[in-house]
Scaffold this active site. Structure first.
Site, PDB file in Angstrom:
ATOM      1  N   GLU A 131     -32.925 -30.729  89.459  1.00  0.00           N
ATOM      2  CA  GLU A 131     -31.630 -31.096  88.904  1.00  0.00           C
ATOM      3  C   GLU A 131     -31.793 -31.530  87.448  1.00  0.00           C
ATOM      4  O   GLU A 131     -30.738 -31.504  86.834  1.00  0.00           O
ATOM      5  CB  GLU A 131     -30.992 -32.448  89.854  1.00  0.00           C
ATOM      6  CG  GLU A 131     -30.028 -32.916  89.222  1.00  0.00           C
ATOM      7  CD  GLU A 131     -29.292 -34.103  90.298  1.00  0.00           C
ATOM      8  OE1 GLU A 131     -30.139 -34.782  90.878  1.00  0.00           O
ATOM      9  OE2 GLU A 131     -28.042 -34.362  90.288  1.00  0.00           O
ATOM     10  N   GLU A 138     -24.600 -35.431  99.242  1.00  0.00           N
ATOM     11  CA  GLU A 138     -23.680 -34.700  98.327  1.00  0.00           C
ATOM     12  C   GLU A 138     -23.278 -33.308  98.927  1.00  0.00           C
ATOM     13  O   GLU A 138     -22.425 -33.365  99.602  1.00  0.00           O
ATOM     14  CB  GLU A 138     -24.163 -34.914  97.009  1.00  0.00           C
ATOM     15  CG  GLU A 138     -23.147 -34.671  95.794  1.00  0.00           C
ATOM     16  CD  GLU A 138     -23.500 -35.456  94.628  1.00  0.00           C
ATOM     17  OE1 GLU A 138     -22.681 -35.382  93.810  1.00  0.00           O
ATOM     18  OE2 GLU A 138     -24.424 -36.116  94.597  1.00  0.00           O
TER      19      GLU A 138
HETATM   20  C1  BGC Z   1     -23.738 -33.523  91.160  1.00  0.00           C
HETATM   21  C2  BGC Z   1     -23.861 -32.459  90.013  1.00  0.00           C
HETATM   22  C3  BGC Z   1     -22.261 -32.529  89.572  1.00  0.00           C
HETATM   23  C4  BGC Z   1     -22.061 -33.814  89.045  1.00  0.00           C
HETATM   24  C5  BGC Z   1     -20.780 -34.023  88.138  1.00  0.00           C
HETATM   25  C6  BGC Z   1     -23.569 -34.875  90.659  1.00  0.00           C
HETATM   26  O1  BGC Z   1     -23.680 -35.864  91.429  1.00  0.00           O
HETATM   27  O2  BGC Z   1     -25.144 -33.322  92.060  1.00  0.00           O
HETATM   28  O3  BGC Z   1     -24.561 -31.162  90.347  1.00  0.00           O
HETATM   29  O4  BGC Z   1     -22.004 -31.300  89.002  1.00  0.00           O
HETATM   30  O5  BGC Z   1     -22.371 -34.740  90.015  1.00  0.00           O
HETATM   31  O6  BGC Z   1     -21.485 -34.524  87.134  1.00  0.00           O
END
Ligand code: BGC
Length: 978
Positions: free
Chosen positions: A832, A569
């Site tokens: 997270e 990501e």
């Molecule tokens: C990310 C988040 C991001 C989100 C959107 C995720 O996959 O890691 O931090 O804001 O997607 O909901």
């Protein structure tokens, strides 16, 4: 004799008129001695240091000269501001002669205090202008396409089958693969999307390819989600070189470089500069950043060589959420070396078809996949003059569409520090697992001695499985594996060049004998933003929390603010950036970093005004509440923290467009539609806040911040217009979502914290909202339920509403879910999600389980702004509010320090029984309002004296439980009873 005594009298008089303050830390556009500035009126700042109380600048004098010699003789041929009566010591706009490309500007400043005494001149500083016109570039884009296009290397796909492991279900993808061949090379991420088929949903799959190169038949087999590169060297990192002779003495030499991809430049055998992952991530379809290096000392009379390695990076590598080769397929380099000889003549060496290209020992390099290096393929002297170039081909030239070339704005990515492993264990035969003791972002430096051809494999992981093996499933499509193939020439030291990983554990395999502890060193990388804040207190768990927040910020501020550094990501998620930005400003000087990123944000906005989910925009613009709003919240926060009006001016048009977009995409000012991928209160703990409530609340908040921005810029009419709109949205919000009893639809902690923070509650219902917030927390035995959106507002809103006891219990809670839960379980970064790992359930779903995501760490703002009590009373901390929150049920002491743009602000407090000792330091050229916690101002002393006799302290009033004082700069020691 008379003359001498007259001179002595004059000197004594002069000395008396000299200010006992120094002008220090001169910066241009937030940067120290920057090269490559492209603002034609850059802004200058300094800090005044003084031991005196109440030191204020009454005037300044700036000299900017075109040479150090002129500056030394006090001649500002570019700008002599003269004595300017002004308190400004930051954000001073250069107002001298027009500046052109390459202009070196040497400058210094001096200041006067209120009594007219002047300081000495500061030490000299420098900035240099970049290449301001596109015509300044004569370099061409060069690539390695000539290598792949070599005759006799025709690539033919004979048969390609994508099948479930074992082959029960399969799809013939021969034709699909053949279509991806370009210039005799094929590089593709083998996933369902690229292969256009999913023969076995939810099963592991492999891809088998029979192919021919130059008539020779070969076969390759890889797993789904791995990189397919045909022929084997198709994604090999190329290196380039150019030799040239210099016949006479050089006065100066400057190298300008950029790349669609990542570059590392060398001159005469040495790396140029200390920047890594250059030239930064931008939307390469619109703009690119270039770097400027002073390389005078690297050149010599006689033969010289320039060398470059060129990785895929964000441009043509794998960039998160499946984006592979998103901006382009093959990286390209542009470099221009400009030499000025001592006799004034100039010469330019620029990338063109006379440069030579060859494969480098970097077999492949990708952010998500990792890097493979074959030390046996090293070419000795590849970056020095005198190499036999017969095996090198001319570089290919590529035309690129027009794009903006931008100079420096943000501190670049650098190696920040090194970590030594804390332990080494063999988790399974031949699997050597190092614990770095800290979840970090960067790479491993390997130091190894093994026979030629030994392939050492380096895996990276954030956590361990219960059996001590590394836990890598949360990396999803980012294997993050580096390989080093030994040359066998004794001790070999290597680290990857064009990748980075997020990890605490490192696993080495492929060695015949046990490796030593010093085989592994962790190199921490990050955008090199100056650290600005320190916080500590009597609860060591909170100190660990602060450390986790700091490390989370460090590892996720890599060129852009990212969500996480480990899985596939690593994107510039806007929501994450905005919830954390205020905390970030306390931890580090992020002004330049956000100045750069907000250009990327602006680039991602649609003409209609919708902001993207991620910036640089690789996912489209979806106008997601709280994600899109980063386009307003971030510029506002940077203005507030650094007094930066220009960032508001630049971003105001896009802020207006966003608010107007929201207005157009709502019904009666309610955001009940067009919210794109609406993520709501992301990763909340079972307390979903209705998404239209969040949408409407953020619409109101952005509108309010826009109105304040207009006010700050003197646009009174616009300010009135958006203040009125804010009031209308607030009324619509209350009507639609707030009951007469003050209950908000959804009845969640986020509902109340957000509505209080955004000023959405009618006056008579504010206390009710705070009560519901506190009661909800209490009813959960002092636990939170918020996700990303509400979490940062909880503690400030509880405290502002007088629920200090609940705030203290919530902050120091260490059972699930809470900030200290992860700390208790050994976290060294912010997780997270609240339940990333729990004792009863183990690891959460690996589909979304990063252990280094800063968003939930947005409580950091509370540690500095409330417990430490350091807050801006006016933008840029030119006036400061010191208002410490004494959490009597949880802490006995705390200390915070923050290097503001005006200098260091520090507080520390200690509670002994009901006696409070509060020390405060306020920097020169600022004033502060200090709230000393006490029920009775009469018992407050400063430096052991009654307030009446304390120098420079003015009592203003007693308000609730605080005695309020006004002070100028200096250090103050208050004692009170609470
Ligand atoms: C990310 C988040 C991001 C989100 C959107 C995720 O996959 O890691 O931090 O804001 O997607 O909901």
């Amino acid at each position: 004799m008379k003359r001498l005594s007259q001179t002595l009298v004059a000197l004594t008089f002069l000395a008396a008129k000299m200010l006992a303050a120094d002008v220090e830390d001169l910066r241009c556009e937030y940067l120290k001695d920057p090269l490559g500035i492209d603002s034609v009126q850059p802004r200058l700042s300094w800090i005044i240091t003084s031991n005196h109380r109440g030191e204020m600048q009454s005037a300044y004098h700036i000299l900017v000269a075109s040479s150090p010699k002129l500056l030394k003789s006090d001649r500002g041929d570019l700008w002599d501001s003269g004595k300017v009566a002004s308190p400004d010591s930051t954000q001073i706009v250069y107002s001298g002669k027009p500046l052109s490309s390459r202009q070196a500007c040497y400058w210094k400043a001096r200041v006067w205090d209120q009594s007219g005494s002047s300081s000495h001149w500061s030490k000299p500083a420098l900035w240099e202008m970049g290449l301001l016109q596109s015509s300044d570039w004569s370099a061409q884009w060069i690539t390695s396409e000539s290598l792949a296009a070599m005759t006799g290397r025709e690539l033919v796909i004979q048969k390609a089958v994508y099948s479930s492991t074992g082959g029960a279900m399969h799809a013939d993808v021969t034709a699909t693969l053949a279509k991806h061949i370009e210039g005799n090379r094929l590089v593709l991420l083998a996933d369902n999307r690229a292969l256009g088929a999913d023969p076995a949903p939810n099963q592991k799959k492999t891809l088998e390819v029979d192919y021919a190169v130059g008539g020779q038949t070969r076969r390759k087999e890889i797993n789904e989600n791995e990189l397919l590169s045909l022929p084997d060297d198709a994604d090999q990192v190329p290196c380039f070189r150019k030799t040239f002779d210099l016949s006479r003495r050089i006065k100066s030499a400057t190298l300008y470089v950029t790349a669609l991809g990542l570059y590392e430049m060398h001159i005469n055998g040495a790396k140029v500069g200390d920047i890594i992952l250059a030239p930064d991530w931008t939307d390469y379809r619109k703009r690119i950043r270039y770097q400027t290096y002073d390389v005078t000392g690297m050149l010599k009379i006689g033969p010289n060589a320039l060398g470059a390695m060129l990785g895929d990076g964000w441009y043509s590598g794998h960039i998160g959420n499946g984006g592979f080769q998103y901006f382009g397929k093959v990286p390209a380099l542009m470099a221009q070396l400009e030499i000025t000889y001592a006799d004034g003549q100039t010469e330019r060496i620029a990338t063109d078809s006379s440069w030579k290209v060859h494969t480098s020992p970097i077999v492949s390099s990708d952010f998500m996949q990792g890097e493979t290096y074959d030390a046996r393929a090293e070419i000795a002297g590849w970056d020095k003059a005198g190499l036999n170039e017969s095996a090198w081909l001319p570089a290919a030239i590529r035309e690129e569409p027009k794009m903006e070339f931008d100079g420096i704005a943000s501190p670049p990515v650098r190696e920040i520090e090194e970590l030594k492993p804390k332990s080494l264990k063999e988790s399974a035969p031949g699997h050597w697992v190092y614990d770095m003791g800290q979840n970090m972002v960067g790479v491993v430096r390997l130091k190894i001695s093994a026979p030629a051809g030994t392939k050492v494999t380096i895996h990276h992981a954030e956590m361990l499985n219960p059996d001590g093996t590394i836990y890598v499933t949360n990396l999803r499509g980012a294997p993050s594996v580096d390989h080093y193939i030994c040359s066998g020439k004794g001790t070999e030291v290597w680290h990857p060049h064009f990748t980075f990983h997020g990890f605490r554990y490192v696993e080495l395999t492929g060695l015949d004998s046990p490796p030593s502890m010093d085989a592994v060193t962790g190199i921490v990388i990050a955008s090199d933003v100056p650290r600005a804040g320190e916080f500590s207190c009597s609860d060591p768990r909170l100190n660990q929390l602060q450390s986790n927040i700091q490390w989370g910020q460090l590892g996720n501020y890599v060129s852009i603010p990212t969500d996480c550094p480990q899985r596939d990501e690593r994107l510039g998620w806007m929501g994450d950036a905005q919830v954390f930005v205020r905390t970030a400003t306390y931890n580090a000087d992020v002004a330049g970093f956000f100045t750069k990123w907000l250009v990327d944000v602006d680039d991602g906005q649609t003409p209609e005004g919708s902001f993207s989910d991620v910036s640089p925009n690789t996912m489209g613009a979806n106008s997601v509440p709280a994600w899109g709003d980063a386009g307003v919240i971030c510029p506002w926060t940077i203005y507030d923290a650094y007094g930066d009006k220009r960032i508001l001016e630049k971003n105001l048009p896009s802020m207006i467009k966003w608010v107007e977009y929201l207005r157009a995409h709502s019904t009666g000012l309610i955001r009940d539609k067009d919210r794109g991928n609406d993520y709501g209160d992301w990763l909340n703990n079972g307390a979903e806040t209705p998404k239209s409530v969040i949408g409407t609340a953020f619409f109101a908040y952005s509108t309010h911040l826009l109105a304040k921005s207009c006010e700050a810029l003197g646009r009174t009419e616009d300010a009135a217009k958006y203040n009125a709109l804010f009031e209308d949205i607030k009324a619509a919000f209350v009507k639609k979502y707030v009951g007469e009893d003050g209950r908000i639809r959804g009845d969640t902690q986020t509902d109340y914290a957000m509505a209080l923070k955004f000023g959405l509650m009618p006056d008579d219902l504010k206390a009710k909202a705070a009560e519901y917030l506190a009661h909800d927390i209490q009813s959960r035995s002092n636990h939170l339920s918020t996700g990303f959106i509400g979490v940062g507002y909880l503690l400030p809103m509880l405290t502002d509403s007088g629920y200090l006891d609940t705030a203290g219990k919530l902050l120091t809670q260490d059972t699930f879910p809470s900030w200290l839960f992860s700390v208790k379980h050994g976290a060294t970064t912010i997780w997270e999600r609240w339940d990333g790992w729990t004792p009863d359930k183990g690891f959460q779903d690996p589909g979304m389980n990063s252990f280094n995501h800063y968003s939930l760490g947005s409580c950091g703002e509370y540690l500095f702004g409330y417990i430490g009590g350091i807050r801006p009373a006016s933008p840029g901390f030119s006036s400061i509010l010191i208002k410490p929150t004494i959490l009597t049920n949880s802490l006995t002491w705390a200390q915070a320090q923050y290097d503001s743009i005006h200098g260091r602000i520090a507080t520390s407090w200690k509670l002994t029984g009901n006696k409070l000792a509060l020390n405060v330091t306020i920097p020169a050229n600022t004033t502060a309002t200090i709230c000393v916690p006490t029920k009775d101002a009469a018992n407050v002393t400063e430096s052991g004296k009654s307030i009446k006799r304390a120098e420079g302290v003015r009592f203003v009033r007693q308000e609730n439980d605080n005695a309020i004082y006004e002070v100028g700069s200096g250090t103050y020691k208050f004692d009170s009873e609470i």
